[in-house]
Scaffold this motif. Structure first.
Motif, short mmCIF file in Angstrom:
data_model
loop_
_atom_site.label_atom_id
_atom_site.label_comp_id
_atom_site.label_asym_id
_atom_site.label_seq_id
_atom_site.Cartn_x
_atom_site.Cartn_y
_atom_site.Cartn_z
N ARG A 60 0.79 -0.98 0.03
CA ARG A 60 0.06 -0.07 0.09
C ARG A 60 0.90 1.28 -0.09
NH1 ARG A 60 -5.56 0.98 1.38
NH2 ARG A 60 -6.03 2.94 2.03
N ALA A 61 1.92 1.58 0.78
CA ALA A 61 2.71 2.32 1.00
C ALA A 61 3.28 2.94 -0.46
CB ALA A 61 3.78 2.13 1.80
N ASP A 62 3.65 1.84 -1.27
CA ASP A 62 4.25 2.04 -2.56
C ASP A 62 3.11 2.51 -3.61
OD1 ASP A 62 6.50 1.10 -1.79
OD2 ASP A 62 6.21 -0.86 -3.15
N ALA A 63 2.00 2.17 -3.58
CA ALA A 63 0.63 2.66 -4.27
C ALA A 63 0.56 4.20 -3.88
CB ALA A 63 -0.58 1.95 -3.91
N ILE A 64 0.52 4.67 -2.67
CA ILE A 64 0.32 6.04 -2.31
C ILE A 64 1.36 6.75 -2.74
CG2 ILE A 64 0.32 7.57 -0.33
CD1 ILE A 64 -1.11 5.07 1.43
N ARG A 65 2.50 6.26 -2.54
CA ARG A 65 3.50 7.12 -3.36
C ARG A 65 3.62 7.32 -4.79
NH1 ARG A 65 9.13 8.20 -1.57
NH2 ARG A 65 10.54 8.54 -3.19
N ALA A 66 3.33 6.21 -5.42
CA ALA A 66 3.06 6.20 -6.94
C ALA A 66 2.16 7.32 -7.24
CB ALA A 66 2.88 4.94 -7.37
N ALA A 67 1.04 7.17 -6.69
CA ALA A 67 -0.23 7.97 -7.05
C ALA A 67 0.43 9.49 -6.82
CB ALA A 67 -1.58 7.76 -6.27
N ILE A 68 0.78 9.72 -5.68
CA ILE A 68 1.21 11.48 -5.39
C ILE A 68 2.49 11.73 -6.36
CG2 ILE A 68 2.22 12.49 -3.61
CD1 ILE A 68 0.32 11.04 -1.54
N LEU A 69 3.24 10.69 -6.68
CA LEU A 69 4.23 11.40 -7.30
C LEU A 69 3.94 11.59 -8.90
CD1 LEU A 69 7.46 9.02 -6.00
CD2 LEU A 69 7.06 11.36 -5.65
N ALA A 70 2.96 10.85 -9.26
CA ALA A 70 2.37 11.03 -10.79
C ALA A 70 1.19 12.12 -10.68
CB ALA A 70 1.66 9.88 -11.09
N ALA A 71 0.87 12.63 -9.71
CA ALA A 71 -0.28 13.75 -9.80
C ALA A 71 0.56 14.90 -10.24
CB ALA A 71 -0.85 13.77 -8.46
N GLY A 72 -0.22 15.68 -11.03
CA GLY A 72 0.13 17.02 -11.41
C GLY A 72 -0.45 18.20 -10.34
N PRO A 73 -0.13 19.39 -10.37
CA PRO A 73 -0.51 20.35 -9.34
C PRO A 73 -2.14 20.57 -9.33
CG PRO A 73 0.48 21.45 -11.19
CD PRO A 73 0.68 19.89 -11.25
N ALA A 80 5.11 11.64 3.41
CA ALA A 80 6.34 11.11 2.71
C ALA A 80 6.32 11.47 1.20
CB ALA A 80 6.67 9.75 3.35
N ALA A 81 5.56 10.85 0.78
CA ALA A 81 5.53 11.00 -0.77
C ALA A 81 5.51 12.67 -1.26
CB ALA A 81 4.20 10.28 -1.34
N LEU A 82 4.56 13.35 -0.70
CA LEU A 82 4.42 14.80 -0.76
C LEU A 82 5.82 15.45 -0.76
CD1 LEU A 82 1.04 15.64 0.89
CD2 LEU A 82 1.53 15.98 -1.65
N ALA A 83 6.58 14.96 0.33
CA ALA A 83 7.87 15.54 0.69
C ALA A 83 8.90 15.23 -0.54
CB ALA A 83 8.61 15.18 1.90
N ALA A 84 8.81 13.92 -0.96
CA ALA A 84 9.87 13.51 -2.28
C ALA A 84 9.55 14.25 -3.43
CB ALA A 84 9.33 11.87 -2.36
N ARG A 85 8.42 15.02 -3.71
CA ARG A 85 8.15 15.59 -4.96
C ARG A 85 9.03 16.76 -5.16
NH1 ARG A 85 3.26 15.33 -7.43
NH2 ARG A 85 3.25 17.52 -7.80
N THR A 86 10.35 16.59 -4.96
CA THR A 86 11.52 17.54 -5.31
C THR A 86 11.32 18.30 -6.40
OG1 THR A 86 12.93 16.17 -3.79
CG2 THR A 86 13.82 18.06 -5.03
N GLY A 87 11.32 19.60 -6.47
CA GLY A 87 11.18 20.48 -7.58
C GLY A 87 9.78 20.45 -8.37
N GLN A 88 8.81 19.73 -7.77
CA GLN A 88 7.24 19.80 -8.25
C GLN A 88 6.72 20.97 -7.47
OE1 GLN A 88 5.64 16.15 -9.82
NE2 GLN A 88 7.37 15.01 -8.91
N PRO A 89 5.70 21.68 -8.12
CA PRO A 89 5.02 22.48 -7.33
C PRO A 89 4.06 22.00 -6.44
CG PRO A 89 4.27 22.58 -9.57
CD PRO A 89 5.57 22.03 -9.50
N GLN A 90 3.82 22.06 -5.28
CA GLN A 90 2.89 21.56 -4.24
C GLN A 90 2.63 22.50 -3.21
OE1 GLN A 90 5.77 18.51 -3.06
NE2 GLN A 90 5.38 18.76 -1.22
N GLN A 91 1.37 22.30 -2.48
CA GLN A 91 1.46 23.13 -1.44
C GLN A 91 0.71 22.19 -0.29
OE1 GLN A 91 -1.48 26.61 -1.88
NE2 GLN A 91 -1.75 26.96 0.13
N ASN A 92 1.39 22.07 0.87
CA ASN A 92 0.85 21.35 1.99
C ASN A 92 0.23 21.86 2.88
OD1 ASN A 92 2.53 19.31 0.50
ND2 ASN A 92 4.12 19.29 2.29
N VAL A 93 -0.71 21.06 3.66
CA VAL A 93 -1.46 21.86 4.67
C VAL A 93 -1.37 21.06 6.13
CG1 VAL A 93 -3.32 22.71 3.16
CG2 VAL A 93 -3.74 20.72 4.00
#
Length: 533
Positions: free
Chosen positions: A475-488, A520-533
């Motif tokens: 499951r952790a891999d699925a969460i990571r894959a989905a978030i890394l593949a997402a656009g802003p 953790a996946a959000l933090a790994a989106r190095t260089g990609q635009p994102q906004q955490n809450v």
């Protein structure tokens, strides 16, 4: 595992005599044992027994509780309540009274615990919520409103238990009967005045809420879930309907937005007020003028007698409007004046309670939402709530629970394809089932062949659209894959586990928190635009 309710028990108790208990409940005292003793609390788990407890030994699936009576006595239990078989198992040299019930002691455990502790529920304003989906959110909204009205509140449910400001994690949606009564007695000691409580179907069937008559009981909805336990919808419905009987509630509020709600209103054996969010449906309370408001919705609640108020919920989706309206209606039907409720809601900016793992937004670019949706209807509703405010693609990460109602798995897969643009099928709690088998049964509902990676067509307003379907585990891999593949502009819904922090695989608990993995996946989106809450 020791129950956390061992930590929430009343500090002061009143001693009750075993002989009085025997008379009150028609019990006999087994020959060869002492005839009387004082008891101050009740335990149904020998591991949490304390000095002065009545240990209730019930038959279990693998062993009879009487086999652990000696340990409970060694820990300080001063009497034992069991059935005839249990009395045979308890050694004749046991130095405490052994009371014998004609039936399974579980059937009277709640009433016995309430009697020993002085019926603590009677000193609280109690609100119980049942239904398949929405119980947790509704109870949080109830607690939020009751506190806004100035009451010191208690809450019992899936995520956590509160006694005033004391908070502990929950093990069960509804505690076992002895734990519940001890907790209510502790709430009484904490000067808690109100209680908002989830009432699961398992709790009703297993007598966990016996000894509590709710001031107001509420019904959300009924969808396919827990049929592994109940067998079929009719049995599931009948168990829920038991909450709306005089033994369990004084009054009810029933949401009529599905046919099961309509039936519940017909079979209820207590006075009920009805509620609907559907246009044109007749009910005592009606929700109208729903409009976007911040992250959620504003709405008007009107009674057929003309009483009305306007408020809002901070949670997105029409189903959360229904949950919020149910909470407000239950408080009003519990006797609160609509002017006081209106003022309290206005002061608190509507129903703005944060519900852990319930449409919990972790980031906004991409938007990442964690939700407990773990059955077909809940998954459909969560996706439908997010679709209107998603300008990019809508992705969902989910799985189905092992050893639980396998019939719903393909329907969950189909719901995901209908509602999302990208579907990641992964594991939930496999329990003792083969995770790959569970995933395959979910995938079977997503389209032709059920292959792990493919493009399928989903019906959409008479046309079709392409949906990407992927099988990714763990499951952790699925969460990571989905978030890394997402656009802003995309939204990623991580569904099924919500607030849960442990995943069970083959009897072993593994740490897993969807929110931690998503961050953790959000933090790994190095260089990609994102906004955490």
């Amino acid at each position: 595992m020791t129950s956390p309710f061992d930590r929430i028990r009343p500090a002061a108790t009143t001693a009750r005599q075993v002989s009085d208990l025997a008379v009150a409940f028609g019990l006999t005292i087994a020959p060869g044992h002492p005839a009387d003793a004082a008891v101050t609390c009740v335990a149904s788990d020998n591991r949490v027994a304390r000095p002065g407890d009545l240990f209730v030994a019930v038959p279990g699936a693998r062993a009879h509780g009487a086999q652990f009576a000696a340990d409970a006595v060694a820990r300080g239990a001063t009497a034992v309540l069991t059935d005839a078989r249990g009395a045979e198992l308890i050694a004749a040299d046991t130095t405490v009274p052994v009371l014998v019930a004609d039936e399974d002691p579980r059937a009277i455990l709640g009433q016995v615990a309430a009697w020993v502790l002085g019926n603590p529920a009677e000193e609280l304003m109690t609100f119980g919520v049942t239904g398949t989906n929405g119980k947790t959110t509704t109870t949080y909204q109830l607690d939020h409103l009751l506190r806004a009205l100035g009451w010191k509140g208690g809450l019992i449910g899936t995520v956590e238990t509160r006694s005033g400001d004391r908070v502990i994690p929950s093990v069960l949606t509804t505690p076992e009967a002895a734990d519940l009564q001890a907790l209510l007695a502790a709430m009484r000691e904490d000067h808690v005045r109100t209680l908002a409580m989830e009432v699961s179907s398992h709790a009703l069937a297993q007598h966990r809420v016996d000894g509590v008559v709710f001031g107001v009981a509420g019904f959300t909805n009924l969808t396919q879930d827990h049929l592994d336990f109940h067998g079929d919808f009719e049995s599931y419905f009948a168990t829920k309907a038991d909450l709306f009987t005089p033994a369990r509630a004084r009054r009810g509020v029933i949401t009529l937005d599905d046919t099961w709600g309509e039936r519940m209103a017909e079979v209820a054996q207590v006075p009920v007020a009805t509620l609907t969010t559907l246009p044109g449906k007749d009910a005592d309370w009606t929700v109208t003028d729903v409009a976007p408001s911040g992250t959620g919705s504003a709405f008007t609640l009107t009674h057929r007698d003309g009483r009305t108020l306007r408020t809002s919920t901070s949670l997105p989706g029409g189903y959360n409007v229904a949950n919020a309206a149910l909470a407000v209606t239950m408080v009003l039907e519990g006797g609160s004046d609509i002017r006081d409720v209106t003022d309290a809601l206005a002061a608190g900016h509507g129903l703005s309670a944060t519900v852990p793992g319930r449409m919990e937004v972790l980031a906004t670019a991409p938007r990442v939402v964690v939700d407990f949706a773990h059955n077909t209807e809940a998954l459909e509703l969560s996706l439908a709530a997010l679709r209107p405010t998603t300008t990019g693609r809508l992705a969902v990460v989910f799985g189905a629970t092992g050893d639980r109602d396998p019939g719903k798995r393909p329907f969950m897969g189909a719901a995901a394809v209908r509602g999302a643009d990208v579907v990641y099928v992964t594991d939930d709690d496999p329990h003792d089932e083969d995770p790959a088998k569970v995933r395959a049964e979910v995938l079977a509902g997503t389209g032709p062949n059920g292959t792990p990676e493919r493009i399928v067509d989903a019906a959409d307003g008479g046309g079709s659209r392409t949906v990407e379907v992927r099988e990714v585990a763990p499951r952790a891999d699925a969460i990571r894959a989905a978030i890394l593949a997402a656009g802003p502009d995309d939204t990623v819904l991580v569904a099924g586990r919500g607030h849960e922090t442990v995943q069970e695989i083959a009897g072993v608990d593994h740490p897993l928190d969807d929110r931690v993995e998503a961050r953790a996946a959000l933090a790994a989106r190095t260089g990609q635009p994102q906004q955490n809450v």
